[in-house]
Scaffold this active site. Structure first.
Site, PDB file in Angstrom:
ATOM      1  CG  ASP A   1     -92.782  30.900  -5.111  1.00 41.29           C
ATOM      2  OD1 ASP A   1     -92.747  29.907  -4.630  1.00 41.29           O
ATOM      3  OD2 ASP A   1     -91.545  31.439  -5.433  1.00 41.29           O
TER       4      ASP A   1
ATOM      5  CD  GLN B   1     -91.255  19.795   1.522  1.00 41.06           C
ATOM      6  OE1 GLN B   1     -91.271  18.622   1.675  1.00 41.06           O
ATOM      7  NE2 GLN B   1     -91.483  20.620   2.648  1.00 41.06           N
TER       8      GLN B   1
ATOM      9  CB  VAL C   1     -88.951  26.028   1.744  1.00 49.55           C
ATOM     10  CG1 VAL C   1     -88.902  26.660   3.236  1.00 49.55           C
ATOM     11  CG2 VAL C   1     -87.881  26.808   0.661  1.00 49.55           C
TER      12      VAL C   1
ATOM     13  CG  HIS D   1     -94.278  25.462   1.023  1.00 53.27           C
ATOM     14  ND1 HIS D   1     -93.313  24.979   1.663  1.00 53.27           N
ATOM     15  CD2 HIS D   1     -94.229  25.648  -0.199  1.00 53.27           C
ATOM     16  CE1 HIS D   1     -92.530  24.349   0.672  1.00 53.27           C
ATOM     17  NE2 HIS D   1     -92.941  24.747  -0.502  1.00 53.27           N
TER      18      HIS D   1
HETATM   19  P1  DGP Z   1     -91.071  24.243  -2.690  1.00 57.32           P
HETATM   20  O1  DGP Z   1     -90.056  23.774  -3.961  1.00 57.32           O
HETATM   21  O2  DGP Z   1     -92.380  23.504  -2.944  1.00 57.32           O
HETATM   22  O3  DGP Z   1     -90.627  23.802  -1.362  1.00 57.32           O
HETATM   23  O4  DGP Z   1     -91.432  25.671  -2.977  1.00 57.32           O
HETATM   24  C1  DGP Z   1     -90.698  26.660  -2.071  1.00 57.32           C
HETATM   25  C2  DGP Z   1     -90.760  27.872  -2.627  1.00 57.32           C
HETATM   26  O5  DGP Z   1     -90.471  28.945  -1.826  1.00 57.32           O
HETATM   27  C3  DGP Z   1     -90.281  28.230  -4.130  1.00 57.32           C
HETATM   28  O6  DGP Z   1     -91.184  28.513  -5.144  1.00 57.32           O
HETATM   29  C4  DGP Z   1     -89.357  29.487  -3.823  1.00 57.32           C
HETATM   30  C5  DGP Z   1     -90.121  30.061  -2.657  1.00 57.32           C
HETATM   31  N1  DGP Z   1     -89.283  30.693  -1.963  1.00 57.32           N
HETATM   32  C6  DGP Z   1     -88.014  30.360  -1.134  1.00 57.32           C
HETATM   33  N2  DGP Z   1     -87.431  31.277  -0.474  1.00 57.32           N
HETATM   34  C7  DGP Z   1     -88.232  32.367  -0.397  1.00 57.32           C
HETATM   35  C8  DGP Z   1     -88.090  33.748   0.089  1.00 57.32           C
HETATM   36  O7  DGP Z   1     -87.181  33.960   0.790  1.00 57.32           O
HETATM   37  N3  DGP Z   1     -89.039  34.516  -0.033  1.00 57.32           N
HETATM   38  C9  DGP Z   1     -90.190  34.039  -0.703  1.00 57.32           C
HETATM   39  N4  DGP Z   1     -91.267  34.939  -1.091  1.00 57.32           N
HETATM   40  N5  DGP Z   1     -90.284  32.873  -1.645  1.00 57.32           N
HETATM   41  C10 DGP Z   1     -89.385  32.050  -1.361  1.00 57.32           C
END
Ligand code: DGP
Length: 113
Positions: free
Chosen positions: A31, A93, A95, A99
């Site tokens: 993350d 959430q 994204v 996940h």
């Molecule tokens: P949620 O809030 O449950 O939808 O988690 C989404 C997670 O995705 C958040 O902890 C940050 C992560 N995230 C968002 N954009 C990116 C990215 O471009 N790369 C990575 N590695 N993580 C990301």
């Protein structure tokens, strides 16, 4: 047709990620905003906006994602960890591509906020 997200771009290799595991059904990577020393996301290659859209036909995929969560946790040397699936904006959430968060490496409190 589901909405394009940043995770689709990561799956296509258009945006780099710190990959920890990959197979034909899913990808796991670190993350970008870690909430703990170990914070890995396990995502399906299939487009599913959230757990809400998962159907009976996704049973094997969902089971596989959980087993991959365990696999990466063990690979990271964790014996205690938390798996989290945020479903919907009010649950955190951000994204909208399903996940599983795998979080560990520190003592975790309960309940989460
Ligand atoms: P949620 O809030 O449950 O939808 O988690 C989404 C997670 O995705 C958040 O902890 C940050 C992560 N995230 C968002 N954009 C990116 C990215 O471009 N790369 C990575 N590695 N993580 C990301």
């Amino acid at each position: 047709m589901t909405e394009e997200t940043i995770f689709h771009r990561i799956l296509r290799g258009e945006i780099p990620c710190d990959e920890v595991y990959s197979d034909s059904l899913c990808l796991a990577f670190r993350d970008i905003q870690p909430a703990a020393p170990v914070h890995i996301l396990v995502i399906p290659r299939k487009s599913l906006p959230s757990l809400m859209e998962a159907q009976k036909e996704d049973s094997n995929l969902l089971g596989h994602l959980l087993l991959v969560a365990k696999k990466v946790a063990i690979k990271e040397g964790l014996s205690n960890w938390r798996t989290v699936i945020n479903t919907g904006a009010e649950a955190g959430q951000t994204v909208f591509h399903l996940h599983i968060h795998v979080i560990g490496g520190r003592t975790l409190t309960w309940p989460p906020g």
